[in-house]
Design a protein around this motif. Structure first.
Motif, PDB file in Angstrom:
ATOM      1  N   LYS A 167       0.863  -1.184   0.000  1.00 14.74           N
ATOM      2  CA  LYS A 167       0.000   0.000   0.000  1.00 14.74           C
ATOM      3  C   LYS A 167       0.895   1.228   0.000  1.00 14.74           C
ATOM      4  N   ASN A 168       0.809   2.029  -1.077  1.00  8.12           N
ATOM      5  CA  ASN A 168       1.630   3.228  -1.219  1.00  8.12           C
ATOM      6  C   ASN A 168       3.117   2.915  -1.059  1.00  8.12           C
ATOM      7  N   ASP A 201      -2.811  -1.883  -2.719  1.00 10.34           N
ATOM      8  CA  ASP A 201      -2.902  -1.419  -4.109  1.00 10.34           C
ATOM      9  C   ASP A 201      -2.132  -2.300  -5.088  1.00 10.34           C
TER      10      ASP A 201
END
Length: 262
Positions: A167-168, A201
């Protein structure tokens, strides 16, 4: 190689394959010895960690300055040179390397020859696993599935599959699975539950085909780590393949993929 209840500090020793994590040093035995670890990868340069193990009644200090004479033989015999390297983005520290690269097209085995500071000989060899390929990846509801095809040769069917959920750009969760006892060619599908890892993501997938020795060594690392976190369970021996030292000299093939989450 089975020793009597060894658990060694290996924060430095596992390469960018991220095959396992740090272990504490305990029950090192009554006599000093040596630790060697090398993971060969087709297409990549050779690097290796070599150090001394202290007896159980002494503090463990990983001395990277110790001079070994180290040679590897593929189609030719070449020397690994002493320095200190930290592989970016990993915990792997190694102190011997060569700019030679492993070409699987010209050889199917690799030999290691080490002369220790006391003149003792340390020897090992490994085969080179067949290439491996991730066939498909699929998000289905709350499940993420990865499929790959195993080999008709049972000696090629030792796999470690790692999925890192990002994530990120930050690793939020990872799952490592071990696959063996596969007698022939088949399509193997491994499923991950997404209930505890979303939102993510992307997923970083790393599939490795191991040698049998390398696979068993990784299992022994995992068992030793589990035993070390349990005050009741006795430490377990590390199962390596080196004559004259603790550790592993092995090779693996790998396929990596980044999948964007829907």
């Amino acid at each position: 190689m089975n020793k009597l209840l060894f658990v060694i500090c290996i924060a430095f020793c596992l390469s960018s394959c991220e095959l396992d994590q740090q272990l504490d040093a305990q029950d090192m035995g009554d006599s000093p010895g040596y630790f060697i670890e090398c993971y060969c990868v087709p297409g990549e340069m050779f690097n290796l960690t070599a150090t001394r193990i202290a007896p159980i009644n002494q503090d463990q200090y990983l001395d990277y300055s110790i001079e070994f004479d180290i040679h590897i033989t593929t189609t030719e015999r070449f020397k690994l040179y002493h320095s200190l390297f930290h592989e970016p983005g990993t915990k792997f520290i190694y102190n011997y390397a060569s700019n030679q690269r492993l070409d699987r097209n010209n050889t199917d085995s690799i030999q290691l020859e080490v002369t220790a500071p006391d003149g003792s000989r340390i020897l090992a060899s490994t085969t080179i696993p067949e290439p491996i390929k991730i066939d498909t990846t699929l998000f289905s509801g709350n499940t993420f599935k990865i499929s790959f095809t195993t080999s008709p040769d049972p000696l090629q069917n030792f796999y470690i599959l790692r999925a890192g959920f990002m994530k990120n750009g930050e690793l939020k969760y990872q799952n490592i699975s071990y696959h063996d006892n596969i007698s022939g060619q088949e399509t193997l599908t491994h499923s991950f539950s997404l209930k505890d890892v979303l939102p993510a993501d992307s997923v970083l997938i790393d599939l490795k085909r191991m040698t049998q020795a390398g696979y068993r060594y990784q299992l022994s690392l995992r068992e030793a780590s589990d035993a070390n976190t349990d005050n009741i369970t006795s430490p377990t021996p590390l199962t390596g393949n080196i004559s004259g030292a603790l550790g592993i000299f092995t090779c693996y093939s790998t396929d990596r993929r980044t999948v964007i989450c829907p």
